[in-house]
Design an enzyme around this catalytic site. Sequence first.
Site, PDB file in Angstrom:
ATOM      1  N   TYR A  17       0.403  -1.785   0.296  1.00 34.43           N
ATOM      2  CA  TYR A  17       0.276  -0.190   0.499  1.00 34.43           C
ATOM      3  C   TYR A  17       1.147   0.850  -0.440  1.00 34.43           C
ATOM      4  O   TYR A  17       2.119   1.070   0.202  1.00 34.43           O
ATOM      5  CB  TYR A  17      -1.115   0.050   1.124  1.00 34.43           C
ATOM      6  CG  TYR A  17      -0.601   0.332   2.380  1.00 34.43           C
ATOM      7  CD1 TYR A  17       0.359  -0.927   2.958  1.00 34.43           C
ATOM      8  CD2 TYR A  17      -0.519   1.150   2.978  1.00 34.43           C
ATOM      9  CE1 TYR A  17       1.189  -0.254   4.016  1.00 34.43           C
ATOM     10  CE2 TYR A  17       0.494   1.964   4.275  1.00 34.43           C
ATOM     11  CZ  TYR A  17       0.862   0.913   5.148  1.00 34.43           C
ATOM     12  OH  TYR A  17       0.846   1.057   6.733  1.00 34.43           O
ATOM     13  N   ARG A  55       8.387   4.493  -4.571  1.00 31.15           N
ATOM     14  CA  ARG A  55       8.643   3.180  -3.374  1.00 31.15           C
ATOM     15  C   ARG A  55       7.416   2.146  -3.835  1.00 31.15           C
ATOM     16  O   ARG A  55       7.384   1.080  -3.294  1.00 31.15           O
ATOM     17  CB  ARG A  55       8.101   3.657  -2.441  1.00 31.15           C
ATOM     18  CG  ARG A  55       8.282   2.933  -1.212  1.00 31.15           C
ATOM     19  CD  ARG A  55       8.611   3.738   0.592  1.00 31.15           C
ATOM     20  NE  ARG A  55       6.865   3.741   0.600  1.00 31.15           N
ATOM     21  CZ  ARG A  55       6.553   4.823   1.688  1.00 31.15           C
ATOM     22  NH1 ARG A  55       7.214   5.800   2.209  1.00 31.15           N
ATOM     23  NH2 ARG A  55       5.367   4.991   2.117  1.00 31.15           N
ATOM     24  N   ARG A  97      -8.146 -20.387  -1.670  1.00 31.55           N
ATOM     25  CA  ARG A  97      -6.376 -20.376  -0.710  1.00 31.55           C
ATOM     26  C   ARG A  97      -5.489 -21.385  -1.080  1.00 31.55           C
ATOM     27  O   ARG A  97      -5.837 -22.187  -1.451  1.00 31.55           O
ATOM     28  CB  ARG A  97      -7.630 -19.942   0.754  1.00 31.55           C
ATOM     29  CG  ARG A  97      -6.137 -19.429   1.431  1.00 31.55           C
ATOM     30  CD  ARG A  97      -6.937 -18.923   3.267  1.00 31.55           C
ATOM     31  NE  ARG A  97      -6.328 -19.349   4.131  1.00 31.55           N
ATOM     32  CZ  ARG A  97      -5.348 -20.216   4.432  1.00 31.55           C
ATOM     33  NH1 ARG A  97      -5.417 -21.699   4.247  1.00 31.55           N
ATOM     34  NH2 ARG A  97      -5.170 -19.332   4.988  1.00 31.55           N
ATOM     35  N   HIS A 152      -1.402 -21.469  -0.524  1.00 32.16           N
ATOM     36  CA  HIS A 152       0.328 -20.958  -0.120  1.00 32.16           C
ATOM     37  C   HIS A 152       0.651 -19.741  -1.595  1.00 32.16           C
ATOM     38  O   HIS A 152       0.862 -18.534  -0.956  1.00 32.16           O
ATOM     39  CB  HIS A 152       0.893 -20.997   1.156  1.00 32.16           C
ATOM     40  CG  HIS A 152      -0.182 -20.793   2.334  1.00 32.16           C
ATOM     41  ND1 HIS A 152      -0.952 -21.696   2.334  1.00 32.16           N
ATOM     42  CD2 HIS A 152       0.023 -20.731   3.277  1.00 32.16           C
ATOM     43  CE1 HIS A 152      -0.966 -21.172   3.959  1.00 32.16           C
ATOM     44  NE2 HIS A 152      -0.070 -20.895   4.451  1.00 32.16           N
ATOM     45  N   LYS A 177       6.160  -2.054   2.105  1.00 33.91           N
ATOM     46  CA  LYS A 177       5.615  -1.429   2.922  1.00 33.91           C
ATOM     47  C   LYS A 177       4.009  -2.458   2.223  1.00 33.91           C
ATOM     48  O   LYS A 177       3.431  -2.116   1.513  1.00 33.91           O
ATOM     49  CB  LYS A 177       4.830   0.191   2.323  1.00 33.91           C
ATOM     50  CG  LYS A 177       4.450   0.571   2.854  1.00 33.91           C
ATOM     51  CD  LYS A 177       3.726   2.134   2.408  1.00 33.91           C
ATOM     52  CE  LYS A 177       3.347   3.333   3.416  1.00 33.91           C
ATOM     53  NZ  LYS A 177       2.939   2.946   4.397  1.00 33.91           N
ATOM     54  N   GLU A 221      12.089   2.245  14.538  1.00 33.24           N
ATOM     55  CA  GLU A 221      11.324   3.716  14.256  1.00 33.24           C
ATOM     56  C   GLU A 221       9.936   3.035  14.042  1.00 33.24           C
ATOM     57  O   GLU A 221       9.767   2.151  15.661  1.00 33.24           O
ATOM     58  CB  GLU A 221      10.351   3.562  12.146  1.00 33.24           C
ATOM     59  CG  GLU A 221       9.890   1.811  12.092  1.00 33.24           C
ATOM     60  CD  GLU A 221       9.869   1.304  10.511  1.00 33.24           C
ATOM     61  OE1 GLU A 221       9.624   3.310   9.738  1.00 33.24           O
ATOM     62  OE2 GLU A 221       9.599   0.368   9.741  1.00 33.24           O
ATOM     63  N   LEU A 246      11.593   1.230   7.286  1.00 33.09           N
ATOM     64  CA  LEU A 246      10.362   1.955   5.581  1.00 33.09           C
ATOM     65  C   LEU A 246      11.094   3.136   5.936  1.00 33.09           C
ATOM     66  O   LEU A 246      10.905   3.975   6.262  1.00 33.09           O
ATOM     67  CB  LEU A 246       8.781   2.075   5.983  1.00 33.09           C
ATOM     68  CG  LEU A 246       7.809   2.509   4.404  1.00 33.09           C
ATOM     69  CD1 LEU A 246       8.781   1.204   3.676  1.00 33.09           C
ATOM     70  CD2 LEU A 246       6.474   3.309   5.340  1.00 33.09           C
TER      71      LEU A 246
END
Length: 285
Positions: free
Chosen positions: A33, A52, A100, A102, A149, A182, A207
């Site tokens: 995101y 990014r 579903r 993996h 991210k 952070e 990040l």
Amino acid sequence: MSRIAYVNGRYVRRADAAVNIEDRGYQFADGVYEVCEVRGGRLVDERGHMQRLQRSLHELRIEIPMSLAALGAVLRETVRRNRIGDGIVYLQITRGVSRRDHPFPAKPVPPAIVVTASRLDVAKSEAMAAEGVAVITLPDNRWDRVDIKSIALLPNILAKQAAREQGAREAWFVDEDGRVTEGSSSNAWIVTRDGKVVTRQADYAILKGITRGVVLEAMKAQGLELEERPFTVDEAYQAREAFLTSASQTVMPVVRIDGKPIGNGAPGLVASALRRDFYRFAELS
Ligand code: PMP
């Protein structure tokens, strides 16, 4: 809150917006995101956020679903349709929808995209910055690729909740050597007693904040001395100032860490000057 969301190619009313229960974002947090600030209807540092995003997608081997220019157009259109002046635009891309299992889907599926936009109360943020905020420290229990991210934010939300329950605004993660990495959704900074600004180098342990990058530019222009290195919690307690940075808060002074006042317990001069000058160095588009 977003009234109109962009979901996989369509602008829909929020009440009608939905994603598939087999979306790998929902099933596995298999996605990334970005949050970009909106100021006066314009995007702040779109270029940095898009770069990014590209890097995060690349690291997870998720195809970028459209050109960056097209994605920029979607962000802007979502901002426009929600009539956001000052706020944020949120973009999420997941590996897509697949039964579903993996491993990555054997037959490639298109990545799924959601974009929303919401208002921020600038006056409230200014009032908060004038007072400064409190942070707590917690062991960093995240995985070793927090430079991506990713939407997998369980340790971050638990840390933020712990902060809230202790009357603090943010939690700073601390590595095994007692050094701050952070915040749960921001980068961490201190100003030492001899006036050096210290923040952790952007390696795999943090990040690389886009706001952080802008602040580094602003610091250079203000002639401030920088040390990009980890700092310990004790150093932070002893600091003259502390602050945090993120797209939705720009530069936010920190006045208490684990209940201890930092400096004289009021927002510091360096943090306040960096906050004041931020938009001179940010790119608005
Ligand atoms: N670290 C983490 C863990 C974050 O979630 C964020 C905010 N997205 C930041 C740092 C600050 O990044 P930015 O300045 O790009 O918002």
